[in-house]
Design a protein around this motif. Structure first.
Motif, short mmCIF file in Angstrom:
data_model
loop_
_atom_site.label_atom_id
_atom_site.label_comp_id
_atom_site.label_asym_id
_atom_site.label_seq_id
_atom_site.Cartn_x
_atom_site.Cartn_y
_atom_site.Cartn_z
N ASP A 38 0.84 -1.28 -0.07
CA ASP A 38 -0.03 -0.07 0.09
C ASP A 38 0.95 1.27 -0.12
OD1 ASP A 38 -2.94 1.14 0.32
OD2 ASP A 38 -1.59 1.92 1.85
N ALA A 39 1.98 1.18 1.05
CA ALA A 39 2.69 2.61 0.99
C ALA A 39 3.47 2.74 -0.32
CB ALA A 39 3.64 2.25 2.03
N LEU A 40 4.04 1.51 -0.81
CA LEU A 40 4.62 1.79 -2.12
C LEU A 40 3.99 2.37 -3.22
CD1 LEU A 40 6.97 -1.64 -1.87
CD2 LEU A 40 7.55 0.79 -1.88
N ARG A 41 2.74 1.66 -3.37
CA ARG A 41 1.89 2.22 -4.27
C ARG A 41 1.46 3.56 -4.23
NH1 ARG A 41 -1.09 -2.37 -3.94
NH2 ARG A 41 -2.35 -1.57 -2.31
N LYS A 42 1.14 4.02 -2.94
CA LYS A 42 0.98 5.51 -2.86
C LYS A 42 2.24 6.30 -3.20
CE LYS A 42 -3.06 4.82 0.21
NZ LYS A 42 -3.14 4.47 1.56
N PHE A 43 3.25 6.13 -2.72
CA PHE A 43 4.33 6.70 -3.05
C PHE A 43 4.85 6.74 -4.53
CE2 PHE A 43 5.64 6.11 1.74
CZ PHE A 43 5.22 7.68 2.10
N ASP A 44 4.58 5.65 -5.34
CA ASP A 44 4.82 5.76 -6.69
C ASP A 44 3.81 6.63 -7.29
OD1 ASP A 44 6.60 4.77 -8.55
OD2 ASP A 44 5.03 2.92 -9.09
N ALA A 45 2.56 6.62 -6.80
CA ALA A 45 1.85 7.47 -7.32
C ALA A 45 1.98 9.06 -7.17
CB ALA A 45 0.34 6.94 -7.31
N ASP A 46 2.46 9.32 -6.28
CA ASP A 46 2.87 10.73 -5.73
C ASP A 46 3.63 11.57 -6.59
OD1 ASP A 46 3.16 13.08 -4.43
OD2 ASP A 46 3.14 12.11 -2.35
N PRO A 47 3.17 12.48 -7.26
CA PRO A 47 4.13 13.06 -8.30
C PRO A 47 5.09 13.91 -7.20
CG PRO A 47 1.87 14.18 -8.30
CD PRO A 47 1.84 13.01 -7.55
N ALA A 48 4.91 14.10 -6.03
CA ALA A 48 5.95 15.09 -5.16
C ALA A 48 7.25 13.99 -4.88
CB ALA A 48 5.23 15.55 -3.85
N ILE A 49 6.86 12.54 -5.18
CA ILE A 49 8.08 11.67 -4.60
C ILE A 49 8.81 11.34 -5.69
CG2 ILE A 49 8.43 9.54 -3.57
CD1 ILE A 49 7.71 11.64 -1.50
N GLY A 50 10.36 11.68 -5.61
CA GLY A 50 11.32 11.22 -6.90
C GLY A 50 11.94 9.74 -6.56
N CYS A 51 11.98 9.42 -5.24
CA CYS A 51 12.68 8.19 -4.90
C CYS A 51 12.33 7.52 -3.43
CB CYS A 51 14.54 8.54 -4.61
SG CYS A 51 15.28 7.17 -4.53
N ILE A 52 12.38 6.31 -3.26
CA ILE A 52 11.74 5.59 -2.14
C ILE A 52 12.91 4.88 -1.58
CG2 ILE A 52 10.25 4.05 -1.12
CD1 ILE A 52 8.44 4.49 -3.73
N VAL A 53 13.00 5.00 -0.34
CA VAL A 53 14.08 4.38 0.63
C VAL A 53 13.49 3.38 1.41
CG1 VAL A 53 15.95 4.30 2.33
CG2 VAL A 53 15.83 6.04 0.71
N LEU A 54 13.79 2.24 1.40
CA LEU A 54 13.16 0.92 2.34
C LEU A 54 14.05 0.63 3.30
CD1 LEU A 54 10.82 -1.04 3.01
CD2 LEU A 54 11.70 -2.47 1.37
N THR A 55 13.72 0.38 4.36
CA THR A 55 14.85 0.19 5.50
C THR A 55 14.20 -0.68 6.64
OG1 THR A 55 16.81 1.16 6.72
CG2 THR A 55 14.76 2.19 7.25
N GLY A 56 14.87 -1.08 7.76
CA GLY A 56 14.50 -1.99 8.69
C GLY A 56 15.23 -1.12 10.00
N SER A 57 15.35 -1.89 11.20
CA SER A 57 15.96 -1.33 12.19
C SER A 57 17.51 -1.51 12.07
CB SER A 57 15.28 -1.93 13.29
OG SER A 57 16.00 -3.46 13.47
#
Ligand code: CAA
Length: 258
Positions: A38-57
């Motif tokens: 869900d989060a990935l889909r929303k950020f991918d569709a958001d024109p204000a976002i240019g890159c996504i970082v996925l991390t853990g602890s």
């Protein structure tokens, strides 16, 4: 966006998604993976976002699929209902760049999820491995396919069959990760890389990602043809006009919104 098993944050044009089941070392369960999709889909569709970082602890990117959740599953549960990995491939449908920032354990499904990112930056305490054989299963989210394509057959067989884990230095040496940094610098390094990418023309970054991924799905000749078409189509983008004219005018390009 509020999630049970994720923490999400936006910094400038970068979205940060943190897997957040620290007590279980971020063991991946259906709810967390639904939320991640869900989060990935929303950020991918958001024109204000240019890159996504996925991390853990700091202790674990993810220690694998949730063994407690699946220990008593039957074949029918996993086949008919497609439990465990049914929702794992959302990340592969994301068209914008995704950087994996890995600290601590990235084991089993955690290593497979990391390999679905576009590239990996690792903390010096990161540990990678595919220990599924020790719990009596094969990898189930691409480990036997992406690992040999990434690090070659011999290394992949070694990790998959012995279940040994490798440290960050070895992961960098064999090309599983692109950079290793001190653990305390991991997020800063990943966010800086992501901000650099987000400042590039997003449409062109997406084309490059698309073309690189095509390399793993097709022949060299077809892949080079595909790249040539993308290169030609780049001449139809405002980014190409801005980038080349900025160079000739000896000024910085303005790629905002491109
Ligand atoms: N699933 C569920 N819970 C897990 C887990 C997993 N994959 N990995 C760790 N945890 C839980 C532990 O059960 C423990 O919970 P409790 O405190 O409630 O007992 C907690 O996280 C901390 O773990 P440990 O006490 O074991 O911590 P450690 O530092 O001694 O060891 C570790 C860390 C080496 C990562 C060890 O936890 C481990 O070996 N984990 C399992 C790794 C594994 O086998 N992953 C593959 C899973 S199968 C898979 O992923 C299938 C697929 O391809 C899709």
């Amino acid at each position: 966006m509020q999630y049970e098993d994720l923490i999400v944050d936006v910094q400038g044009k970068v979205a940060l998604i943190r897997l957040n089941r620290p007590k279980a070392l971020n063991a991946l369960n259906d709810r967390m993976m639904d939320e991640l999709g869900d989060a990935l889909r929303k950020f991918d569709a958001d024109p204000a976002i240019g890159c996504i970082v996925l991390t853990g602890s700091e202790r674990a990117f993810a220690a694998g699929a949730d063994i407690a959740a699946m220990a008593d599953y039957t074949y029918v549960d996993t086949y008919r209902d497609n439990y465990i990995t049914r929702n794992w491939e959302h990340i592969l449908r994301v068209r914008k760049p995704v950087i994996g920032a890995v600290a601590g354990y990235a084991l089993g499904g955690g290593c497979e999820l990391a390999m679905m990112c576009d590239f990996l930056i690792a903390a010096d305490n990161a540990k990678f491995g595919q220990p599924e054989i020790k719990v009596g299963v094969t990898p189930g989210a691409g480990g036997t396919q992406r690992l040999p394509r990434t690090i070659g057959k011999s290394k992949a067989m070694d990790l998959l069959l012995t279940a040994r884990t490798i440290d960050a230095a070895e992961a960098e040496r064999i090309g599983l990760v692109s950079r290793v940094v001190p653990a305390e610098m991991l997020l800063e390094e990943a966010m800086t890389a992501a901000a650099t990418i987000a400042d590039m023309p997003t449409s062109v970054a997406m084309m490059i990602k698309d073309a690189v991924n095509r390399a793993f799905e097709t022949t060299l000749t077809e892949g080079v043809n595909y790249e040539r078409r993308l290169f030609q189509s780049a001449f139809g983008t405002p980014a190409q006009k801005e980038g080349m004219h900025a160079f000739l005018e000896k000024r910085l390009p303005k790629f905002d919104g491109l």
